[in-house]
Enzyme design. Structure first.
Site, PDB file in Angstrom:
ATOM      1  N   GLY A   1     -17.985 -20.824   6.138  1.00 45.99           N
ATOM      2  CA  GLY A   1     -16.869 -21.150   5.253  1.00 45.99           C
ATOM      3  C   GLY A   1     -15.498 -21.000   5.880  1.00 45.99           C
ATOM      4  O   GLY A   1     -14.485 -21.018   5.184  1.00 45.99           O
TER       5      GLY A   1
ATOM      6  N   SER B   1     -20.041 -23.750   8.970  1.00 51.37           N
ATOM      7  CA  SER B   1     -19.009 -24.789   9.133  1.00 51.37           C
ATOM      8  C   SER B   1     -19.529 -26.071   9.786  1.00 51.37           C
ATOM      9  O   SER B   1     -18.793 -26.726  10.537  1.00 51.37           O
ATOM     10  CB  SER B   1     -17.804 -24.224   9.894  1.00 51.37           C
TER      11      SER B   1
ATOM     12  N   LYS C   1     -24.406 -22.594  -3.097  1.00 49.25           N
ATOM     13  CA  LYS C   1     -23.851 -21.289  -3.489  1.00 49.25           C
ATOM     14  C   LYS C   1     -23.598 -21.283  -5.009  1.00 49.25           C
ATOM     15  O   LYS C   1     -24.365 -21.886  -5.752  1.00 49.25           O
ATOM     16  CB  LYS C   1     -22.587 -20.974  -2.694  1.00 49.25           C
TER      17      LYS C   1
ATOM     18  N   GLU D   1     -23.914 -13.687   2.522  1.00 53.92           N
ATOM     19  CA  GLU D   1     -23.174 -13.396   1.281  1.00 53.92           C
ATOM     20  C   GLU D   1     -24.010 -12.517   0.352  1.00 53.92           C
ATOM     21  O   GLU D   1     -23.487 -11.644  -0.336  1.00 53.92           O
ATOM     22  CB  GLU D   1     -22.753 -14.712   0.600  1.00 53.92           C
TER      23      GLU D   1
ATOM     24  N   GLY E   1     -23.165 -25.293   3.914  1.00 51.66           N
ATOM     25  CA  GLY E   1     -22.591 -24.835   2.655  1.00 51.66           C
ATOM     26  C   GLY E   1     -21.661 -25.876   2.074  1.00 51.66           C
ATOM     27  O   GLY E   1     -22.083 -26.838   1.433  1.00 51.66           O
ATOM     28  N   GLY E   2     -20.376 -25.717   2.322  1.00 48.89           N
ATOM     29  CA  GLY E   2     -19.347 -26.557   1.701  1.00 48.89           C
ATOM     30  C   GLY E   2     -19.614 -28.050   1.814  1.00 48.89           C
ATOM     31  O   GLY E   2     -19.432 -28.800   0.838  1.00 48.89           O
TER      32      GLY E   2
ATOM     33  N   ASN F   1     -26.731 -25.563   0.895  1.00 49.06           N
ATOM     34  CA  ASN F   1     -26.611 -24.379   0.048  1.00 49.06           C
ATOM     35  C   ASN F   1     -25.377 -24.554  -0.832  1.00 49.06           C
ATOM     36  O   ASN F   1     -24.259 -24.477  -0.342  1.00 49.06           O
ATOM     37  CB  ASN F   1     -26.463 -23.141   0.958  1.00 49.06           C
TER      38      ASN F   1
ATOM     39  N   HIS G   1     -29.167 -14.492   3.118  1.00 45.53           N
ATOM     40  CA  HIS G   1     -27.865 -15.091   3.404  1.00 45.53           C
ATOM     41  C   HIS G   1     -26.831 -13.966   3.507  1.00 45.53           C
ATOM     42  O   HIS G   1     -26.883 -12.993   2.748  1.00 45.53           O
ATOM     43  CB  HIS G   1     -27.481 -16.082   2.298  1.00 45.53           C
TER      44      HIS G   1
ATOM     45  N   GLU H   1     -26.842 -18.032  11.351  1.00 45.65           N
ATOM     46  CA  GLU H   1     -25.551 -18.243  10.707  1.00 45.65           C
ATOM     47  C   GLU H   1     -24.591 -17.119  11.093  1.00 45.65           C
ATOM     48  O   GLU H   1     -24.604 -16.044  10.464  1.00 45.65           O
ATOM     49  CB  GLU H   1     -25.718 -18.250   9.186  1.00 45.65           C
TER      50      GLU H   1
HETATM   51  C1  PEP Z   1     -23.724 -21.287   4.302  1.00 44.33           C
HETATM   52  O1  PEP Z   1     -23.316 -20.900   3.225  1.00 44.33           O
HETATM   53  O2  PEP Z   1     -24.895 -21.067   4.607  1.00 44.33           O
HETATM   54  C2  PEP Z   1     -22.818 -22.009   5.179  1.00 44.33           C
HETATM   55  C3  PEP Z   1     -23.220 -22.290   6.375  1.00 44.33           C
HETATM   56  O3  PEP Z   1     -21.588 -22.350   4.660  1.00 44.33           O
HETATM   57  P1  PEP Z   1     -20.514 -23.373   5.318  1.00 44.33           P
HETATM   58  O4  PEP Z   1     -21.268 -24.574   5.803  1.00 44.33           O
HETATM   59  O5  PEP Z   1     -19.577 -23.686   4.204  1.00 44.33           O
HETATM   60  O6  PEP Z   1     -19.864 -22.644   6.453  1.00 44.33           O
END
Ligand code: PEP
Length: 247
Positions: free
Chosen positions: A168, A207, A10, A94, A228-229, A8, A92, A162
């Site tokens: 994050g 994460s 984002k 966010e 994500g990241g 993702n 999600h 999640e």
């Molecule tokens: C996400 O945005 O779905 C996510 C899991 O982010 P991160 O891996 O950065 O924690």
């Protein structure tokens, strides 16, 4: 079932970032899992063009529940499909936080995604306060019950667990906590969609990085990750793909 490494992006990435996609495809021409990246909508077409003939799928990060109409700034599921997406992330945390997405709205969007021919990745997760209050399973169970669209099958639905506090932040639940939630989700899902639950991918997200991927992927009922990241760089996401392929 084939496991799924989903990224993702984002609100990150411009055309220049597609170089990462080319590097990922070159390094993983035939991964032992499915590989999916969900960039901002502005990049779906260009990423899908680069993914043609490669082992990479492309997805959206949200869609509207309606098929068309006066909804300025929104995108329909059919538009994502037309741009080259095969999946869409829905619910999600966010989006739930920034745009007031209830589980009922997630269900409507997921129904629209399935009707358009997209695979819906439905996200669930507790806040830190809910976990501290011992309410994790109750919260997740209620989200699952309210978010699932009619007619969902293992081929059209993916669930991503999640924890909001792990997204994050660099923090992750313990392996026992992930196992507890995933086995709970599998059982709850089977009450909702019967035999299809066994083949439905349950992703962990929050994460995930190259250094913790292998131990998470070794857990029962973890069928991949939503990342994500660490999905922004081909080297990091590729290492996660490799760990999932080896699991
Ligand atoms: C996400 O945005 O779905 C996510 C899991 O982010 P991160 O891996 O950065 O924690």
């Amino acid at each position: 079932m084939k496991k799924l490494a989903a990224g993702n992006w984002k609100m990150n990435g411009s055309t220049a970032a597609l170089a990462e996609v080319e590097a990922l495809i070159a390094a993983h021409p035939a991964p032992g899992c499915e590989m999916l990246l969900c960039p901002p909508a502005t990049l779906i077409s260009a990423m899908a063009a680069r993914a043609t003939g490669a082992a990479l799928k492309v997805g959206g990060q949200d869609c509207h529940a309606k098929a068309s109409g006066a909804h300025t700034g929104d995108l329909s599921a059919a538009m994502l499909l037309d741009a080259g997406a095969s999946h869409v992330i829905l619910g999600h945390s966010e989006r739930r936080a920034d745009h007031g997405g209830s589980s009922e709205l997630v269900r409507a969007k997921a129904g629209a995604a399935l009707a358009a021919g997209l695979i819906a990745i439905v996200c669930l997760g507790e806040t830190e306060a809910e976990r501290d209050a011992g309410a994790t399973l109750a919260v997740i169970g209620a989200q699952l019950d309210a978010s699932l669209p009619a007619g969902a099958t293992a081929a059209t639905l993916v669930i991503a667990y999640e924890p909001v506090w792990a997204i994050g932040t660099g923090r992750t639940p313990t392996l026992d906590q992930i196992t507890e939630v995933h086995s709970f989700l599998r059982a709850r899902l089977s009450g909702l969609i019967g035999a299809e639950a066994a083949g439905t991918r349950l992703l962990y997200g929050g994460s995930v990085k190259p250094s913790n991927a292998a131990e998470i992927f070794a857990l029962a009922d973890v069928d991949g990750a939503l990342v994500g990241g660490a999905s922004l760089k081909a080297a990091d996401f590729g290492a996660i793909v490799a760990a999932l392929s080896a699991a």
